[in-house]
Design an enzyme around this catalytic site. Structure first.
Site, mmCIF file in Angstrom:
data_model
loop_
_atom_site.group_PDB
_atom_site.id
_atom_site.type_symbol
_atom_site.label_atom_id
_atom_site.label_comp_id
_atom_site.label_asym_id
_atom_site.label_seq_id
_atom_site.Cartn_x
_atom_site.Cartn_y
_atom_site.Cartn_z
ATOM 1 N N LYS A 1 53.960 -16.035 74.674
ATOM 2 C CA LYS A 1 53.462 -17.059 75.588
ATOM 3 C C LYS A 1 54.399 -18.243 75.451
ATOM 4 C CE LYS A 1 49.175 -16.413 77.507
ATOM 5 N NZ LYS A 1 49.002 -15.697 78.745
ATOM 6 N N ASP B 1 50.932 -18.670 84.733
ATOM 7 C CA ASP B 1 49.687 -18.821 83.972
ATOM 8 C C ASP B 1 48.990 -20.043 84.553
ATOM 9 O OD1 ASP B 1 47.762 -18.912 81.697
ATOM 10 O OD2 ASP B 1 49.185 -17.536 80.782
HETATM 11 O O1 2IT Z 1 47.322 -14.186 80.431
HETATM 12 C C1 2IT Z 1 48.033 -13.353 81.031
HETATM 13 O O2 2IT Z 1 47.908 -12.131 80.838
HETATM 14 C C2 2IT Z 1 49.035 -13.845 81.966
HETATM 15 N N1 2IT Z 1 49.159 -15.049 82.135
HETATM 16 C C3 2IT Z 1 49.929 -12.909 82.693
HETATM 17 C C4 2IT Z 1 51.165 -12.718 81.930
HETATM 18 C C5 2IT Z 1 52.193 -11.899 82.625
HETATM 19 O O3 2IT Z 1 53.231 -11.702 81.976
HETATM 20 O O4 2IT Z 1 52.014 -11.472 83.762
#
Ligand code: 2IT
Length: 436
Positions: A117, A157
């Site tokens: 993240k 996100d």
């Molecule tokens: O919390 C999540 O799974 C997302 N924000 C998506 C992350 C992504 O790499 O698509």
């Protein structure tokens, strides 16, 4: 739940090494509470200190993001990327935080992606398009060094949508002189994005809840539904719930709640939120049966199914009790960790169908995985084909969670099921790859 002595030591160590990171502590505690029976069955994981290693990110980057606003005033923000675990594939996850959760979620999808993240302390509220663009360009000027289609693949996100991904991608391309489509997901359809990515988290969460309801010979028909939030996840949960015969009676944003027992109109919400970027209370201007509750608590409204799809810790223990008392039979977490540990406890004790975020909202990142597959093969699949793949992935996630919960002695407990099923796959991959 009490932890065994060994797990308690691991947990205390995480707290000591990461002071103040309360949501990280919360996420770790929830996972390791589930892992006692796994260590009994697989003592080699304990010996190789897999849990201790998983709790320590492989790499973390913190960087300066200077940018100028429309009046040429200089601002300094901070950017982050936490590359948590690459046992299953390149780091993958949104530009936010909670990278720890992402490891297990990504594992559950069956798509070969690790967990990461990232984020920043930039607040996009009230910023012009140009300011957001300059910020994104400055952010990428640092981030590009540690990402790549085979290394780390960020995505949107909370607060990071198609607009931001576009600016980030443009800057990455300029810096690297490569059209490396697979370096970011959530791209626009015209430049390498995937059909259904925008809808995926909401659709997927609804599919997951539909599986849970189906296990009790139940479904969405005639169900009264609450969906908190009004972003991507909330909007496409609304769409899919209505397609499956349920009725969403309330949604929310940070200013308050809209409530209409006749059902919330999808087209109005899309127009307000996706096109005009306005506040949800304006919904009531065109829908006279709807009322706006300023700073209201959506969980006060009686429902059959609840989809917390706004943000972390939005359902407290008290809210959970109220939901159960009002007859709520199922919860699907569209957001990450939207229920406090007290709230989770209430749902589990009450024996309702509770789909934790790392399982229920895995459709988003799973469809990012499908976007990467299309980018790698230079293909573009149609909407129906992609949606069918997403649907199958969510059925698999449900089955994995249900079977692991059963096998490890907590039938019907999808928290335990998701944690164990997600963990075992990562642990096996880590074991196979040696001490890294
Ligand atoms: O919390 C999540 O799974 C997302 N924000 C998506 C992350 C992504 O790499 O698509």
């Amino acid at each position: 739940m009490a932890l065994t002595e060994r797990l308690e030591i691991i947990y205390q160590d995480v707290i000591k090494r990461n002071p103040g990171e309360v949501e990280f502590h919360q996420a770790v505690r929830e996972v390791i509470e589930s892992l006692g029976p796994v260590l009994v069955k697989y003592p080699d994981f304990a010996e190789a200190k897999i849990i201790e290693r998983i709790c320590e990110p492989e790499r973390q980057l913190i960087f300066r993001v200077p940018w100028q606003d429309d009046k040429n005033v200089v601002h300094i923000n901070r950017g982050f990327r936490v590359q948590f675990n690459s046992a299953l594939g390149p780091y993958k996850g949104g530009i936010k935080f909670l990278g720890f959760e992402q490891i297990f979620k990504n594992s559950l999808t069956g798509v070969p992606i690790g967990g990461a993240k990232g984020g920043s302390d930039f607040d996009p509220k009230g910023k012009s398009d140009n300011e957001v663009m300059r910020f994104c360009q400055s952010f990428m000027l640092e981030l590009w060094r540690i990402i790549g289609e085979h290394t780390d693949v960020p995505a949107g996100d909370i607060g990071v949508g198609g607009r931001e991904i576009g600016y980030l991608f443009g800057q990455y391309k300029r810096l690297t002189n490569k059209f490396e489509a697979g370096v970011l997901t959530g791209k626009g359809i015209v430049y390498g994005g995937s059909q259904v990515r925008t809808e995926a988290t909401g659709y997927g969460c609804t599919y997951f809840v539909n599986e849970m309801l189906g296990s009790k010979k139940n479904g969405f028909k005639g169900k009264k539904v609450l969906v908190s939030g009004s972003g991507n996840v909330a909007i496409y949960t609304l769409e899919k719930v209505h397609q499956l015969g349920g009725k969403v009676v309330a949604m929310s944003d940070s200013n308050g709640v809209i409530h209409d027992e006749k059902g919330i109109n999808l087209e109005t919400i899309k127009q307000l939120k996706e096109v005009e970027r306005r506040r949800i209370k304006e919904y009531c201007d065109s829908h006279k049966t709807a009322r706006f509750i300023p700073n209201g608590n959506i969980w006060d409204i009686p429902c059959d199914v609840a989809f917390p799809s706004a943000t972390e810790n939005e359902i407290t223990g008290k809210d959970a009790k109220k939901l159960v008392k009002n007859g709520c039979i199922a919860v699907g977490e569209g957001a990450n960790m939207p229920t406090t540990p007290e709230g989770v406890h209430v749902f589990i004790q009450a024996g309702i169908l509770y789909g934790p975020g790392k399982a229920a909202n895995a459709g988003g990142v799973a469809t990012s995985g499908l976007e990467m597959q299309q980018n790698a093969s230079r293909e573009a699949w149609g909407f129906e084909e992609t949606d069918a793949k997403l649907h199958q992935i969510m059925r698999n996630v449900y089955t994995l969670c249900a079977e692991a919960a059963e096998e490890f002695g907590s039938p019907g407990n999808f928290v335990v099921g998701a944690n164990i099923a997600g963990f075992i796959k990562v642990a096996r991959a880590m074991t196979a790859q040696g001490l890294v």
